[in-house]
Write a protein that holds these residues in place. Structure first.
Motif, PDB file in Angstrom:
ATOM      1  N   GLY A  51       0.780  -1.236   0.000  1.00 50.16           N
ATOM      2  CA  GLY A  51       0.000   0.000   0.000  1.00 50.16           C
ATOM      3  C   GLY A  51       0.804   1.273   0.000  1.00 50.16           C
ATOM      4  N   LEU A  52       2.137   1.197  -0.053  1.00 48.57           N
ATOM      5  CA  LEU A  52       2.979   2.383  -0.033  1.00 48.57           C
ATOM      6  C   LEU A  52       3.147   2.937  -1.449  1.00 48.57           C
ATOM      7  CD1 LEU A  52       5.823   1.230   2.390  1.00 48.57           C
ATOM      8  CD2 LEU A  52       3.813   2.593   2.937  1.00 48.57           C
ATOM      9  N   ALA A  53       3.066   4.269  -1.571  1.00 44.39           N
ATOM     10  CA  ALA A  53       3.255   4.922  -2.869  1.00 44.39           C
ATOM     11  C   ALA A  53       3.770   6.337  -2.656  1.00 44.39           C
ATOM     12  CB  ALA A  53       1.952   4.952  -3.655  1.00 44.39           C
ATOM     13  N   TRP A  54       4.594   6.792  -3.612  1.00 49.02           N
ATOM     14  CA  TRP A  54       5.133   8.152  -3.553  1.00 49.02           C
ATOM     15  C   TRP A  54       4.990   8.796  -4.929  1.00 49.02           C
ATOM     16  CZ3 TRP A  54      10.243   9.985  -5.414  1.00 49.02           C
ATOM     17  CH2 TRP A  54      10.470  11.328  -5.063  1.00 49.02           C
ATOM     18  N   ILE A  55       4.527  10.041  -4.937  1.00 48.77           N
ATOM     19  CA  ILE A  55       4.356  10.797  -6.175  1.00 48.77           C
ATOM     20  C   ILE A  55       5.002  12.164  -5.990  1.00 48.77           C
ATOM     21  CG2 ILE A  55       2.726  11.853  -7.782  1.00 48.77           C
ATOM     22  CD1 ILE A  55       0.708   9.727  -7.056  1.00 48.77           C
ATOM     23  N   ALA A  56       5.765  12.601  -6.972  1.00 47.86           N
ATOM     24  CA  ALA A  56       6.340  13.945  -6.994  1.00 47.86           C
ATOM     25  C   ALA A  56       6.147  14.527  -8.386  1.00 47.86           C
ATOM     26  CB  ALA A  56       7.821  13.916  -6.626  1.00 47.86           C
ATOM     27  N   SER A  57       5.815  15.806  -8.473  1.00 47.06           N
ATOM     28  CA  SER A  57       5.589  16.434  -9.774  1.00 47.06           C
ATOM     29  C   SER A  57       6.007  17.900  -9.733  1.00 47.06           C
ATOM     30  CB  SER A  57       4.116  16.323 -10.184  1.00 47.06           C
ATOM     31  OG  SER A  57       3.288  17.028  -9.278  1.00 47.06           O
ATOM     32  N   PHE A  58       6.281  18.432 -10.889  1.00 40.46           N
ATOM     33  CA  PHE A  58       6.597  19.843 -11.012  1.00 40.46           C
ATOM     34  C   PHE A  58       6.168  20.314 -12.393  1.00 40.46           C
ATOM     35  CE2 PHE A  58      10.248  17.652 -12.751  1.00 40.46           C
ATOM     36  CZ  PHE A  58      10.562  18.374 -13.888  1.00 40.46           C
ATOM     37  N   ASN A  59       5.911  21.614 -12.517  1.00 40.57           N
ATOM     38  CA  ASN A  59       5.625  22.213 -13.814  1.00 40.57           C
ATOM     39  C   ASN A  59       5.942  23.696 -13.755  1.00 40.57           C
ATOM     40  OD1 ASN A  59       3.003  23.778 -13.234  1.00 40.57           O
ATOM     41  ND2 ASN A  59       2.528  21.717 -12.503  1.00 40.57           N
ATOM     42  N   GLY A  60       6.173  24.265 -14.909  1.00 43.52           N
ATOM     43  CA  GLY A  60       6.504  25.680 -14.976  1.00 43.52           C
ATOM     44  C   GLY A  60       6.226  26.247 -16.340  1.00 43.52           C
ATOM     45  N   SER A  61       6.187  27.564 -16.421  1.00 45.08           N
ATOM     46  CA  SER A  61       5.952  28.234 -17.696  1.00 45.08           C
ATOM     47  C   SER A  61       6.572  29.624 -17.666  1.00 45.08           C
ATOM     48  CB  SER A  61       4.455  28.336 -17.998  1.00 45.08           C
ATOM     49  OG  SER A  61       3.813  29.174 -17.056  1.00 45.08           O
ATOM     50  N   HIS A  62       6.947  30.098 -18.849  1.00 46.33           N
ATOM     51  CA  HIS A  62       7.498  31.440 -19.006  1.00 46.33           C
ATOM     52  C   HIS A  62       7.082  31.931 -20.391  1.00 46.33           C
ATOM     53  CE1 HIS A  62      10.459  34.729 -18.488  1.00 46.33           C
ATOM     54  NE2 HIS A  62      10.581  34.630 -19.801  1.00 46.33           N
ATOM     55  N   SER A  63       6.509  33.123 -20.459  1.00 48.37           N
ATOM     56  CA  SER A  63       6.054  33.633 -21.744  1.00 48.37           C
ATOM     57  C   SER A  63       6.179  35.145 -21.772  1.00 48.37           C
ATOM     58  CB  SER A  63       4.597  33.224 -22.009  1.00 48.37           C
ATOM     59  OG  SER A  63       3.739  33.813 -21.049  1.00 48.37           O
ATOM     60  N   GLY A  64       6.304  35.695 -22.982  1.00 55.27           N
ATOM     61  CA  GLY A  64       6.387  37.138 -23.137  1.00 55.27           C
ATOM     62  C   GLY A  64       6.688  37.524 -24.564  1.00 55.27           C
ATOM     63  N   LEU A  65       6.685  38.820 -24.811  1.00 53.55           N
ATOM     64  CA  LEU A  65       7.034  39.341 -26.127  1.00 53.55           C
ATOM     65  C   LEU A  65       8.550  39.362 -26.275  1.00 53.55           C
ATOM     66  CD1 LEU A  65       4.513  42.298 -26.288  1.00 53.55           C
ATOM     67  CD2 LEU A  65       4.466  40.253 -27.724  1.00 53.55           C
ATOM     68  N   THR A  66       9.045  38.828 -27.397  1.00 47.99           N
ATOM     69  CA  THR A  66      10.491  38.748 -27.611  1.00 47.99           C
ATOM     70  C   THR A  66      11.137  40.116 -27.622  1.00 47.99           C
ATOM     71  OG1 THR A  66      10.128  36.755 -28.940  1.00 47.99           O
ATOM     72  CG2 THR A  66      12.264  37.815 -29.135  1.00 47.99           C
TER      73      THR A  66
END
Length: 660
Positions: free
Chosen positions: A495-510
């Protein structure tokens, strides 16, 4: 952040929609009112006298003890059938803090439901959901205040050619939120109500006709300030569709009015009030063509006016017409051809429409007098194998803005490969060559990659998207962005479980420094059969504009006055723990904290929000033993008031009753 359910017939307004909504979220009561996410109500329930609290407690005790259970549906006469039930709660409760009147004593709560039909469910069906004093730490609504209210809906002539519906909602003394981009929202308390009605005519062989009207109002005070937010909205829309000689026709009309009050610590005004009114209409058609083809054409026209009252009063308005058309053919199983065209006679209004859809009242975009855009393009897609496909496309632009004319072309080629490479990766990539007709030529790139792999019991996955120097709506500006995410999952057995997650974003006018938005988030959880621990961290920063939904990220578009910009930066973190040491016994605790800074042309503010909640629940058949504690603190430096605090505790019992 919030799980939402529509409260009234939703407007399908393409440019001026602002519907009434209600929702519940994981941190508390969130009955949203009128295109805003702030709550409505006053503090009256928590200010209830000791005598009233004692009387309600005695009444609750008598109900818990004396009312028998029932399960049969009630038949009234020959035609009316009803079924009713409710969860009654009785216990000892208290609350204290500088934002509420301290009190303690016996407490009675109700979360009920009444449903039924008359003559036949297809003729008339109804559902009424009243709730009272849903305020303590045991409450499903998890409100810091004594939330009470009712929701009611009725459906008429369901399944006939003339169906209709009516809905009503009133939320009193409820706890809610005022949005902050990428972070837990500011907490509010207030009152809101709304009404909606809809009707349709669906006669075979004739054009369909659907009409709806909704209205509502709400006001709320943000904890840690003496400042109110509020909104009052009215919506009317009409829709029609018709099929004739292979053509599928549609048309619509919408009218909207919205009155909004902004909090001073964000607006930077002693009083910031805006009134927006407008309407839009449009029509369209589509039809199948030979060679497995189809085409479409659409036209819409929108008008809106906004009066803003603050330190700098102003009035803005726009009128915009937009036309689009397109055609596709599929001459071979592996080959598709397409072409499209669009024209907009007011680019400033076009961008404003998109923001009004999100609740914006002020008009922030100004691309100059006579701004317009015409585009035409086409391309082809070819499927080499089940896993490999490619697309080529060319687009021509003719635009006028900032008192200058611009023409340009974009040519792009894309390759998609859907079969996993090394049993791990799939990808797509595009190269864009662009010329804006001003002697500036450049090359852009778009790439997307997906990853999935099981490694000795570890399940790993991720995505990455990248774009550099690619076209925006305005041809002299390009955008760049990157988005990424990852996830790690492992089951250890027993019954043991481990979850790790990440996310990111970056946006703009060049080519416009300071126009970017950035966000990152990380989360993890560890679970056993009877035990779970979670943790999370979020960071966000960038430019935003103030709307009736709170602070909303600014789309990467030039032409926004600096006075309308609000720079935000914030971090939030939290976690939770839950356990079921015994069957039917649940223990849980959660904590979250958000720290942010907001800076506008008129004011700056440092903000802090903390919420701690702990619960115990034990259920035995229809009876539940409940206890809980909630502590809340919110400070806003520009609010001109000390940090707002509120605490509540509850120990009691609940029981579900089926009245009939």
């Amino acid at each position: 952040m919030e799980h939402q359910s529509e409260y009234a017939q939703q407007s399908h307004c393409q440019h001026l929609s602002s519907s009434l909504r209600s929702a519940k979220n994981g941190n508390g009561d969130a009955f949203n009112s009128l295109s805003g996410r702030w709550k409505a109500g006053t503090r009256g329930v928590d200010g209830t006298s000791t005598v009233t609290r004692f009387i309600s407690g005695v009444v609750g005790l008598l109900l818990l003890v004396a009312i028998p259970t029932a399960s049969a549906q009630l038949q009234v006469g020959d035609n009316l059938e009803m079924k009713a039930g409710g969860l009654f709660t009785l216990g000892y409760a208290g609350d204290y803090g500088n934002e509420i009147q301290s009190s303690h004593g016996l407490n009675f709560g109700l979360d009920g439901t009444l449903s039924g039909s008359y003559y036949n469910p297809s003729f008339l069906s109804f559902n009424v959901t009243p709730y009272y004093n849903q305020s303590r730490a045991n409450s499903n609504y998890q409100s810091l205040t004594g939330a009470s209210g009712v929701t009611a809906t009725a459906n008429l002539f369901t399944g006939s050619h003339f169906p209709g519906s009516v809905s009503y909602r009133d939320d009193y003394n409820s706890t809610g939120t005022f949005g902050l981009t990428g972070q837990p929202d500011f907490t509010t308390h207030g009152h809101g109500q709304g009404f909606g009605v809809g009707w349709s005519a669906l006669v075979p062989g004739l054009p369909t006709l659907s009409a709806s009207y909704s209205q509502g109002n709400g006001s709320g005070t943000i904890y840690g300030t003496d400042q109110e937010t509020g909104s009052d909205t009215k919506l009317f829309n009409v829709r029609s569709t018709y099929a004739i000689e292979g053509f599928r026709l549609n048309g619509f009309y919408d009218h909207n009015t919205l009155h909004s009050t902004y909090p001073e610590f964000l607006a930077g005004e002693q009083e910031s009030v805006s009134d927006t009114s407008g309407h839009d209409f449009g029509f369209g058609a589509n039809r199948n063509l030979p060679i497995n083809g189809s085409f479409y054409v659409n036209y819409s026209r929108s008008e809106a006016t906004t009066d803003f009252l603050g330190s700098a009063d102003n009035t803005t308005n726009y009128t915009t017409s937009t036309e689009t058309s397109g055609v596709t053919f599929h001459p071979l199983q592996k080959l598709s051809l397409f072409a499209n065209q669009s024209y907009t006679d007011n680019l400033s209004g076009y961008f404003n429409q998109n923001l009004i859809n999100g609740g914006t009242v002020e008009t922030p975009f100004n691309l100059g007098t006579g701004s317009r855009s015409f585009t035409v393009g086409g391309g082809a897609t070819y499927q080499f194998t089940n896993y490999l496909s490619t697309q080529g496309q060319a687009t021509y632009y003719d635009q006028y803005y900032f008192d200058k004319s611009y023409t340009g072309t974009y040519i792009s080629g894309t390759v998609n490969y859907a079969r996993r490479i090394f049993d791990m990766f799939t990808f797509s990539a595009s190269v864009v060559e662009q010329s804006n007709g001003q002697g500036s030529n450049s090359v852009g790139f778009i790439g997307n990659a997906n990853y999935f792999r099981r490694i000795k019991g570890w399940e790993t996955s991720g995505t990455f998207s990248y774009a550099q120097n690619v076209q925006s709506v305005l041809i002299t500006y390009t955008t760049s962005y990157y988005n990424y995410s990852g996830r790690l999952h492992r089951r250890f057995g027993h019954g043991l479980a481990w979850i790790a997650s990440f996310n990111g974003s970056h946006s703009g006018l060049t080519n416009q420094p300071g126009s970017s938005n950035d966000s990152k988030s990380y989360s993890t959880s560890f679970s056993m059969r009877r035990f779970t621990v979670t943790g999370n961290y979020t960071q966000a920063s960038g430019n935003s504009i103030l709307t009736s939904n709170g602070l909303v990220p600014l789309p990467p578009t030039p032409g926004v006055p600096e006075s309308d910009l609000i720079t935000f930066a914030g971090d939030s973190y939290g976690g939770g723990i839950s356990a079921t040491p015994l069957r039917r016994l649940t223990l849980s605790a959660t904590y979250s904290r958000a720290i942010s800074n907001t800076l506008s042309s008129a004011t700056s503010s440092h903000n802090n929000t903390e919420i701690f909640n702990a619960q115990m629940q034990y259920h035995l058949r229809r009876i539940g033993l409940l206890s809980g504690f909630t502590r809340f603190t919110q400070s806003i430096s520009a609010g001109g008031a000390p940090p707002g605090t509120a605490n509540s505790y509850f120990v009691g019992v609940s029981r579900w009753f089926d009245f009939f």
